[in-house]
Write a protein that holds these residues in place. Structure first.
Motif, PDB file in Angstrom:
ATOM      1  N   ARG A 134       0.938  -0.940   0.039  1.00 19.68           N
ATOM      2  CA  ARG A 134       0.151   0.295   0.422  1.00 19.68           C
ATOM      3  C   ARG A 134       0.962   1.158  -0.035  1.00 19.68           C
ATOM      4  N   ALA A 135       0.604   2.032  -0.836  1.00 23.32           N
ATOM      5  CA  ALA A 135       2.026   3.164  -0.949  1.00 23.32           C
ATOM      6  C   ALA A 135       0.845   3.791  -1.471  1.00 23.32           C
ATOM      7  N   LEU A 136       1.597   5.691  -0.545  1.00 23.59           N
ATOM      8  CA  LEU A 136       0.628   6.543  -1.009  1.00 23.59           C
ATOM      9  C   LEU A 136       1.714   7.594  -2.020  1.00 23.59           C
ATOM     10  N   VAL A 137       1.699   7.799  -2.990  1.00 27.35           N
ATOM     11  CA  VAL A 137       2.205   8.321  -4.103  1.00 27.35           C
ATOM     12  C   VAL A 137       1.478   9.912  -3.786  1.00 27.35           C
ATOM     13  N   VAL A 138       2.239  11.016  -3.758  1.00 25.29           N
ATOM     14  CA  VAL A 138       1.687  12.557  -3.797  1.00 25.29           C
ATOM     15  C   VAL A 138       2.501  12.931  -4.680  1.00 25.29           C
ATOM     16  N   GLY A 139       2.030  14.392  -5.613  1.00 27.39           N
ATOM     17  CA  GLY A 139       2.523  15.806  -5.993  1.00 27.39           C
ATOM     18  C   GLY A 139       2.336  16.997  -4.982  1.00 27.39           C
ATOM     19  N   ALA A 140       3.295  17.356  -4.666  1.00 24.76           N
ATOM     20  CA  ALA A 140       3.360  18.718  -4.143  1.00 24.76           C
ATOM     21  C   ALA A 140       4.224  19.588  -4.420  1.00 24.76           C
ATOM     22  N   GLU A 141       3.273  20.786  -4.668  1.00 27.40           N
ATOM     23  CA  GLU A 141       4.266  22.283  -4.796  1.00 27.40           C
ATOM     24  C   GLU A 141       4.166  23.281  -4.311  1.00 27.40           C
ATOM     25  N   VAL A 142       5.385  24.447  -3.848  1.00 31.65           N
ATOM     26  CA  VAL A 142       4.721  25.733  -3.815  1.00 31.65           C
ATOM     27  C   VAL A 142       5.857  26.211  -4.708  1.00 31.65           C
ATOM     28  N   PHE A 143       4.887  26.132  -6.047  1.00 32.65           N
ATOM     29  CA  PHE A 143       5.714  27.039  -7.849  1.00 32.65           C
ATOM     30  C   PHE A 143       5.967  28.449  -7.301  1.00 32.65           C
ATOM     31  N   SER A 144       5.345  28.812  -6.172  1.00 36.97           N
ATOM     32  CA  SER A 144       5.123  30.167  -6.306  1.00 36.97           C
ATOM     33  C   SER A 144       6.418  30.825  -5.605  1.00 36.97           C
ATOM     34  N   ARG A 145       7.456  30.180  -5.110  1.00 34.44           N
ATOM     35  CA  ARG A 145       8.138  30.557  -4.653  1.00 34.44           C
ATOM     36  C   ARG A 145       9.392  30.100  -4.963  1.00 34.44           C
ATOM     37  N   ILE A 146       9.325  29.545  -6.618  1.00 35.32           N
ATOM     38  CA  ILE A 146      10.700  30.166  -7.320  1.00 35.32           C
ATOM     39  C   ILE A 146      10.156  30.951  -8.947  1.00 35.32           C
ATOM     40  N   LEU A 147       9.017  31.514  -8.071  1.00 36.65           N
ATOM     41  CA  LEU A 147       8.934  32.537  -9.570  1.00 36.65           C
ATOM     42  C   LEU A 147       9.369  34.025  -9.268  1.00 36.65           C
ATOM     43  N   ASP A 148       9.805  35.144 -10.659  1.00 35.82           N
ATOM     44  CA  ASP A 148      10.290  35.661 -10.447  1.00 35.82           C
ATOM     45  C   ASP A 148       8.862  36.423 -10.852  1.00 35.82           C
ATOM     46  N   TRP A 149       8.058  37.261  -9.669  1.00 36.59           N
ATOM     47  CA  TRP A 149       7.453  37.682 -10.141  1.00 36.59           C
ATOM     48  C   TRP A 149       6.909  38.939 -10.547  1.00 36.59           C
ATOM     49  N   ASN A 150       8.281  39.638 -11.256  1.00 33.26           N
ATOM     50  CA  ASN A 150       8.315  40.248 -12.198  1.00 33.26           C
ATOM     51  C   ASN A 150       8.419  39.735 -13.535  1.00 33.26           C
ATOM     52  N   ASP A 151       8.697  38.731 -13.753  1.00 35.90           N
ATOM     53  CA  ASP A 151       8.928  38.084 -14.929  1.00 35.90           C
ATOM     54  C   ASP A 151       6.996  37.702 -15.655  1.00 35.90           C
ATOM     55  N   ARG A 152       6.460  38.581 -16.880  1.00 33.09           N
ATOM     56  CA  ARG A 152       5.690  38.085 -17.201  1.00 33.09           C
ATOM     57  C   ARG A 152       4.986  37.063 -18.171  1.00 33.09           C
ATOM     58  N   GLY A 153       6.537  36.667 -18.098  1.00 31.86           N
ATOM     59  CA  GLY A 153       6.471  35.550 -19.533  1.00 31.86           C
ATOM     60  C   GLY A 153       6.920  33.853 -18.769  1.00 31.86           C
ATOM     61  N   THR A 154       6.626  34.416 -17.597  1.00 27.91           N
ATOM     62  CA  THR A 154       6.772  32.927 -16.133  1.00 27.91           C
ATOM     63  C   THR A 154       5.528  33.175 -15.775  1.00 27.91           C
ATOM     64  N   CYS A 155       5.314  33.878 -14.407  1.00 25.75           N
ATOM     65  CA  CYS A 155       5.118  33.782 -13.383  1.00 25.75           C
ATOM     66  C   CYS A 155       3.586  33.800 -13.461  1.00 25.75           C
ATOM     67  N   VAL A 156       2.474  34.133 -14.097  1.00 22.63           N
ATOM     68  CA  VAL A 156       1.294  34.620 -14.141  1.00 22.63           C
ATOM     69  C   VAL A 156       0.600  33.104 -15.311  1.00 22.63           C
ATOM     70  N   LEU A 157       2.365  31.326 -15.143  1.00 22.97           N
ATOM     71  CA  LEU A 157       1.214  30.057 -15.695  1.00 22.97           C
ATOM     72  C   LEU A 157       1.407  29.116 -14.540  1.00 22.97           C
ATOM     73  N   PHE A 158       1.804  29.805 -13.089  1.00 22.53           N
ATOM     74  CA  PHE A 158       2.271  28.454 -12.076  1.00 22.53           C
ATOM     75  C   PHE A 158       0.936  29.194 -10.860  1.00 22.53           C
ATOM     76  N   GLY A 159       1.119  27.908 -10.120  1.00 21.30           N
ATOM     77  CA  GLY A 159       0.056  27.931  -9.125  1.00 21.30           C
ATOM     78  C   GLY A 159       0.636  26.872  -8.115  1.00 21.30           C
ATOM     79  N   ASP A 160       0.203  26.264  -6.731  1.00 21.53           N
ATOM     80  CA  ASP A 160       0.819  25.934  -6.008  1.00 21.53           C
ATOM     81  C   ASP A 160      -0.297  24.765  -5.031  1.00 21.53           C
ATOM     82  N   GLY A 161      -0.434  23.318  -5.406  1.00 19.56           N
ATOM     83  CA  GLY A 161      -1.190  22.957  -4.700  1.00 19.56           C
ATOM     84  C   GLY A 161      -0.536  21.151  -4.535  1.00 19.56           C
ATOM     85  N   ALA A 162      -1.011  20.711  -4.299  1.00 18.01           N
ATOM     86  CA  ALA A 162      -1.040  18.577  -3.708  1.00 18.01           C
ATOM     87  C   ALA A 162      -1.882  18.160  -4.272  1.00 18.01           C
ATOM     88  N   GLY A 163      -1.858  16.736  -4.502  1.00 18.41           N
ATOM     89  CA  GLY A 163      -2.938  15.880  -4.897  1.00 18.41           C
ATOM     90  C   GLY A 163      -1.959  14.147  -4.525  1.00 18.41           C
TER      91      GLY A 163
END
Ligand code: ACO
Length: 319
Positions: A134-163
């Motif tokens: 019985r395995a628990l397989v998880v995807g979890a990210e806080v991508f907001s921490r590795i975005l340059d929030w002044n770079d419009r070419g990348t920061c608009v694309l990502f979000g945080d969450g887990a499944g």
């Protein structure tokens, strides 16, 4: 022969929603541009105090509840993340402690946006080998921490969450086949090219991307690996009830479904309200459609990952 099946799914999104209009107040962009190029309307952003293991914990608890299991029943924990809490210990070990259990192996998988499909393939092999049940397989990210929030070419694309999913030993599949690939020569088109050394960040701590090249690579890779995976499972594309590609961009999703000849109704799209949550995107989308009663027991689901590395892969699963 022992096989594995998904016994429960769960997910978690941090409550704070950031709309395109909110971003447009801070950087030179617009809701119209973001929606037209990506299909994204909003993203969830974690509080400063929330880490990937916190998000993973909530998603894991929900997956365990859906599987009617307790944390102590789990004998393998695999966490896919590119935004770990620390350099070490792994986010999987931190998750294990937060679940209040000890002893079972716990480790992270680093395959960026393909991480969940990589993790599923690894856990499936552990279960097929008969060493774990019985395995628990998880995807979890806080991508907001590795975005340059002044770079419009990348920061608009990502979000945080887990499944998360609980993968359990079963007599019938479950997971029919998983095919994984990587091509390290393409590392430069999507990366966070920095590291910690001597107490300082060397290189860049922010995500860099050559969008057009990523787009072309992703569509071709997802098409090819899906065909390989149905062949490995001894099935055809017509056997797929639902296609869950990594939720990068609605144009990539639609182009992939079109190349595979799959109708729009069978394509799972959550990127409009989750944005790109990297390793979390596929299990988040799966859980949303399971809980909505759209993906039901017996349905065949093609899970697809593609991301930095470059890495890509697919897994064909009967729910
Ligand atoms: N708002 C307004 N204008 C913008 C924005 C923005 N947020 N971002 C870029 N622009 C501008 C650019 O500056 C450029 O302006 P210019 O013509 O004056 O130089 C113009 O829009 C066009 O830029 P392009 O980068 O050529 O736009 P494109 O149509 O290629 O769309 C995008 C960019 C959406 C990133 C696209 O390349 C794409 O979808 N690529 C796939 C990448 C992706 O989905 N990455 C997610 C991570 S990868 C993964 O998960 C697998």
């Amino acid at each position: 022969m022992i096989r594995s099946r998904i016994a429960g799914t769960g997910s978690y999104l941090p409550p704070r929603i950031v709309t395109n209009d909110e971003l447009a107040q801070r950087i030179d962009t617009s809701d119209a541009w973001i929606q037209e190029r990506t299909g994204i309307k909003q993203r969830h952003i974690a509080e400063a105090s929330q880490t990937s293991s916190d998000l993973a914990l909530q998603a894991s608890r929900r997956a365990l509840e859906a599987a009617a299991l307790k944390a102590a029943d789990i004998d393998l924990i695999v966490v896919a993340t590119s935004t770990p809490d620390f350099v070490f210990p792994s986010t999987a070990c931190l998750l294990q402690a937060k679940l209040g259990v000890k002893g079972c192996p716990a480790f992270d998988v680093q395959a960026v946006c393909s991480g969940f499909v990589y993790g599923l393939g690894i856990a499936d092999n552990f279960i097929r080998a008969g060493t774990h049940q019985r395995a628990l397989v998880v995807g979890a990210e806080v991508f907001s921490r590795i975005l340059d929030w002044n770079d419009r070419g990348t920061c608009v694309l990502f979000g945080d969450g887990a499944g998360a999913v609980v993968l359990a030993a079963a007599e019938r599949p479950g997971v029919h086949a998983t095919v994984l690939h990587a091509d390290g020569s393409q590392a430069g088109i999507l990366s966070v090219p920095g590291n910690v050394s001597g107490g300082r960040i060397v290189g860049s701590p922010f995500l860099q991307m050559q969008g057009n090249q990523v787009f072309k690579f992703a569509v071709k890779a997802l098409d090819e690996v899906t065909r390989e995976t149905v062949a490995a499972a001894g099935m055809t594309l017509e056997d797929i009830d639902w296609l869950i590609p990594h939720q990068a961009n609605v144009r990539i999703l639609e182009a992939t479904a079109k190349r595979l000849g799959l109708p729009r109704e069978r394509l799972v799209v959550t990127v409009d309200h989750h944005a790109n949550t990297s390793a979390a995107s596929v299990p988040l989308a799966l859980d949303e459609f399971v809980r909505a009663g759209k993906i039901r027991p017996g349905h065949r689901v093609m899970l697809q990952g593609v991301g930095g590395g470059f890495t890509w892969g697919a897994s064909l699963v009967t729910m």
